[in-house]
Design an enzyme around this catalytic site. Sequence first.
Site, PDB file in Angstrom:
ATOM      1  N   CYS A 188       1.153  -4.341   8.453  1.00 37.54           N
ATOM      2  CA  CYS A 188       1.078  -2.888   8.034  1.00 37.54           C
ATOM      3  C   CYS A 188      -0.435  -2.792   8.646  1.00 37.54           C
ATOM      4  CB  CYS A 188       1.076  -2.799   6.697  1.00 37.54           C
ATOM      5  SG  CYS A 188       0.575  -1.226   5.732  1.00 37.54           S
ATOM      6  N   CYS A 229       0.745  -1.183  -0.231  1.00 32.50           N
ATOM      7  CA  CYS A 229       0.100   0.090   0.149  1.00 32.50           C
ATOM      8  C   CYS A 229       0.620   1.172  -0.039  1.00 32.50           C
ATOM      9  CB  CYS A 229      -1.018  -0.089   1.204  1.00 32.50           C
ATOM     10  SG  CYS A 229      -0.037   0.053   2.682  1.00 32.50           S
ATOM     11  N   CYS A 266      12.343  -7.926  12.355  1.00 31.18           N
ATOM     12  CA  CYS A 266      12.915  -8.637  11.258  1.00 31.18           C
ATOM     13  C   CYS A 266      11.878  -8.581   9.894  1.00 31.18           C
ATOM     14  CB  CYS A 266      13.323  -9.990  11.822  1.00 31.18           C
ATOM     15  SG  CYS A 266      14.199 -11.024  10.505  1.00 31.18           S
ATOM     16  N   CYS A 287      -2.966  -1.775   5.190  1.00 35.33           N
ATOM     17  CA  CYS A 287      -3.428  -2.908   4.349  1.00 35.33           C
ATOM     18  C   CYS A 287      -3.526  -4.409   4.797  1.00 35.33           C
ATOM     19  CB  CYS A 287      -2.547  -3.031   2.944  1.00 35.33           C
ATOM     20  SG  CYS A 287      -0.928  -3.574   3.079  1.00 35.33           S
TER      21      CYS A 287
END
Length: 151
Positions: free
Chosen positions: A117, A72, A140, A120
Site C-alpha cells: 500500500c 489504512c 494476488c 501505510c
Amino acid sequence: MATTLAAVAPSVALAADPYAASPFRKISDADWAKRLPHASYEVLRHEDTEPAGSDTVMLNEHRKGAFACLGCGLPIFKSEWKFESGTGWPSFYTYIPGTLLTKTDLAIGVPRTEYHCAQCLGHHGHVFNDGPRPTGLRYCNNGVALKFIPA
C-alpha cells in the site's frame, strides 16, 4: 521474518511521494499489533502470506464496490477488476493508479514482484504475468490485508 518496505527503501518518503506525510507511516510496530487482527498484522507489517483459501470472506466477495487496505483504508482495487484465479487468494487484473509501491522479493529464491500500500506501506501480495486481459497481470492479494467498501 522478511524486512519491511520502509527498512528496504527508506527513500520511499520523497517529496514527490503523495503519501510521504501520511500519519499511517508513523505508527509503531507495537501499535500496528494492537490495531490489527493477528493474521492481518503478520501479513501487512511482516510480509507474511495467509494460506491459500483461508480467507473466504474477501475471496468470495462479489458485490459492487472497492477493496481497500485494511491497515489504512486506502481503496486499491475496484470490484469489477476482480477475477477468479483459482489460486485461493483474491486476484485483480489492475489497481487504482498511485495506490501501490513495488519491490523485488527474493524470499523463495526466485525474483517476484511484491506490492505494498502506498499510504501505510502495508504488504498485500505479489503480481504475476498470468492474469486475464486487458493487462495480463494477476495481483494476488492476501484477503486478510483487505477490507471491502460497498458501492
